[in-house]
Design a protein around this motif. Structure first.
Motif, PDB file in Angstrom:
ATOM      1  N   ILE A   1       0.945  -1.217  -0.037  1.00 19.14           N
ATOM      2  CA  ILE A   1      -0.093  -0.141  -0.085  1.00 19.14           C
ATOM      3  C   ILE A   1       0.898   1.393  -0.192  1.00 19.14           C
ATOM      4  O   ILE A   1       0.680   2.306  -0.731  1.00 19.14           O
ATOM      5  N   THR A   2       2.094   1.180   0.868  1.00 19.94           N
ATOM      6  CA  THR A   2       3.086   2.425   0.876  1.00 19.94           C
ATOM      7  C   THR A   2       3.264   2.692  -0.337  1.00 19.94           C
ATOM      8  O   THR A   2       3.827   3.708  -0.670  1.00 19.94           O
ATOM      9  N   ALA A   3       3.990   1.661  -1.093  1.00 19.06           N
ATOM     10  CA  ALA A   3       4.521   1.679  -2.423  1.00 19.06           C
ATOM     11  C   ALA A   3       3.720   2.240  -3.598  1.00 19.06           C
ATOM     12  O   ALA A   3       4.160   3.239  -4.252  1.00 19.06           O
ATOM     13  N   LEU A   4       2.302   1.784  -3.311  1.00 18.39           N
ATOM     14  CA  LEU A   4       1.270   2.548  -4.438  1.00 18.39           C
ATOM     15  C   LEU A   4       1.318   4.204  -4.307  1.00 18.39           C
ATOM     16  O   LEU A   4       1.290   4.783  -4.987  1.00 18.39           O
ATOM     17  N   VAL A   5       0.900   4.200  -2.957  1.00 11.95           N
ATOM     18  CA  VAL A   5       0.777   5.769  -2.429  1.00 11.95           C
ATOM     19  C   VAL A   5       2.048   6.588  -2.673  1.00 11.95           C
ATOM     20  O   VAL A   5       1.996   7.806  -2.966  1.00 11.95           O
ATOM     21  N   VAL A   6       3.195   6.090  -2.459  1.00 13.50           N
ATOM     22  CA  VAL A   6       4.329   6.953  -2.418  1.00 13.50           C
ATOM     23  C   VAL A   6       4.663   7.032  -4.009  1.00 13.50           C
ATOM     24  O   VAL A   6       5.301   8.231  -4.313  1.00 13.50           O
ATOM     25  N   ALA A   7       4.312   6.229  -4.729  1.00 11.61           N
ATOM     26  CA  ALA A   7       4.688   6.351  -6.423  1.00 11.61           C
ATOM     27  C   ALA A   7       3.640   7.657  -6.816  1.00 11.61           C
ATOM     28  O   ALA A   7       4.243   8.448  -7.590  1.00 11.61           O
ATOM     29  N   ILE A   8       2.337   7.755  -6.252  1.00 11.07           N
ATOM     30  CA  ILE A   8       1.516   8.639  -6.665  1.00 11.07           C
ATOM     31  C   ILE A   8       2.127  10.051  -6.044  1.00 11.07           C
ATOM     32  O   ILE A   8       2.111  10.850  -6.880  1.00 11.07           O
TER      33      ILE A   8
END
Length: 504
Positions: free
Chosen positions: A191-198
């Motif tokens: 979840i963190t990886a997805l949000v950080v990418a955004i």
């Protein structure tokens, strides 16, 4: 001395816990955390927690009030202070890959009471940080909802809003993130990886788009002439160094850069949280240094780029303090990007909240496993292998605090707590090098003791630039912690009980 020999001070408050014993404790089935994180996961966690409101708000604030276009240099100065501490953290995290961060490092080097003090400090830092960020996230989300015509009942918008009593959005965010942390670290990492990418994409869009609106004359003068800020040196809002020595920090000029650095340091808070995940890392000896130093480097580059863009788009004297980046784009005739920035801030604060809550629960878990807090909280979930009991307890408490409390004025406590942890970790590196020179170290902090001493001095200097009121609140919390230690922690300490059994 054998590598597993117990240190001499086994009965006093400065008894230390060997690195070997700390690692053995992580192997107890009921108290073991699942190892699932890679260097990439750690770097994502670091970037996720560091990039928050600081990059969107503080940049313009210090440019207008403290350093002008030289704010970019202030970010570099603050980044150097963090880098000095990061090198010390990297040695400890790779040598003692155990949950607890600075608490665990202090226990292995300085002693139990200092470890308790830093653990108590981190509990406040992470808990308060989580609540503050949740309230900030709620504000951004309400703003986005207003843009599309959705409105919450006034009573559920929080105490910062006229007529508001309970911040339902902040409350629900912390509860949802608590569930995510209970379900497992790998899920949290995804979840963190997805949000950080955004979030990083939004920051890059802002940087690239802003390049087209830079006006060279806005950088003149790059370091504005020095001025003395208005106001006397006697009120509690003044920096401690001013209250003690009558020194007044200078705005603008060369010294203004360092005044600004003490402010923008807020924007770097969080990279030390990466160290709390050491026990859940597959190859901590290799990956912890990469995760800590890599995330700090990435964020410093982004911060400097944003500072240069915003001060190039609009003259520093015209920047707004509350939403400088968004307003700079509005001034350039591109309000679309203002909406993009609000979206990026709202998304970004989700990961900041998640990772601060992660750090909080891991420190609490480590202290519980050592007996300094009730052992009830150190049992991991039979399926998910996460410390679900402290996660649920702290998640609910922080959710309630975030829902009912207007705590923005307490945010500086997060800063002083982090800097205090930096001092303890740097000192611990020096001590452990002397007491355990035989200890295998996958990563070695260079130039010991010179670099750790520089780290201590730099951290103390930034602490002295914090308000006297912050120091007073911090001291009160520390006194309460020492009382709790002598009433409960000292008598229930597993290390102390082992020492008493050995005496008989």
């Amino acid at each position: 001395m054998s590598t597993d020999q117990q240190p001499r001070a086994n009965s006093g408050v400065f008894r230390t816990k060997t690195v070997e014993q700390s690692i053995r404790d992580t192997e107890e089935p009921e108290h073991a955390l699942k190892k699932s994180l890679s260097a990439w996961d750690l770097m994502v966690f670091g970037v996720g927690v560091i990039i928050g409101t600081g990059i969107f708000v503080l940049t313009g604030k210090v440019a207008k009030e403290n350093a002008g276009p030289a704010t970019a240099l202030a970010f570099i100065a603050a980044g150097i202070v963090c880098a000095l501490a990061a090198l010390c953290y990297a040695e400890f995290a790779s040598t003692v890959p155990v949950a607890g961060s600075a608490y665990t490092f202090a226990y292995a080097s300085i002693g139990e009471l200092p470890a308790w003090i830093i653990g108590w400090d981190l509990v406040l830092e992470f808990a308060l940080g989580t609540a503050v960020v949740a309230v900030g996230w709620s504000g951004y989300v309400r703003s986005l909802m207003d843009n599309i015509g959705w409105h919450l009942p006034a009573a559920l918008e929080g105490p910062d809003v006229p007529g508001g009593t309970f911040d339902i959005l902040a409350f629900l965010l912390v509860l949802v993130l608590t569930v995510v942390l209970v379900l497992g670290m790998k899920l949290s990492a995804r979840i963190t990886a997805l949000v950080v990418a955004i979030k990083v994409t939004v920051v890059m869009i802002v940087i690239v788009a802003g390049l087209f609106f830079i006006v060279g004359d806005n950088y003149k003068p790059f370091i504005p002439p020095a001025v003395t800020p208005e106001g006397g040196g006697s009120n509690w809002d003044s920096p401690l160094v001013q209250l003690i020595f009558g020194y007044e920090p200078t705005n603008f000029g060369v010294m203004g850069i360092f005044t600004a650095a003490s402010v923008v340091f807020f924007a770097f808070i969080g990279f030390d949280v990466v160290a709390t995940a050491a026990e859940e890392t597959k190859l901590p000896q290799r990956d912890m240094p990469r995760g800590i130093l890599g995330s700090l480097f990435i964020c410093t580059v982004l911060y400097v780029a944003v500072a240069l863009v915003v001060t190039g788009m609009q003259h520093y004297t015209e920047l707004s303090v509350s939403a400088p980046l968004a307003d700079a784009f509005k001034a350039a005739g591109h309000p679309f990007y203002a909406g993009v920035i609000s979206f990026g801030a709202a998304v970004g604060l989700t990961t900041v909240c998640l990772i601060l809550l992660l750090g909080q629960t891991r420190v609490f878990f480590a202290m519980s496993r050592d007996g300094l807090l009730p052992r009830f909280f150190s049992k991991t979930h039979p399926r998910f292998k996460t410390p679900y009991r402290p996660t649920i307890l702290l998640g609910v408490i922080i959710a309630i605090v975030a829902g009912f409390t207007s705590i923005n004025e307490l945010a500086t406590l997060v800063n002083i707590g982090t800097l205090f942890a930096f001092v303890v970790v740097a000192f611990g590196v020096i001590v452990l090098r002397r007491t355990r020179p035989d200890l295998p170290r996958a990563f070695r902090t260079p130039w010991v003791p010179v670099l750790p001493i520089l780290s201590i001095a730099a951290s103390l200097w930034l602490m002295l630039n914090l308000p006297g009121e912050t120091w007073f609140r911090f001291a009160v919390w520390m006194v309460i912690g020492i009382v709790v230690y002598f009433l409960y922690g000292r008598g229930h300490s597993r290390l102390g009980q082992q020492g008493r059994r050995a005496d008989y």
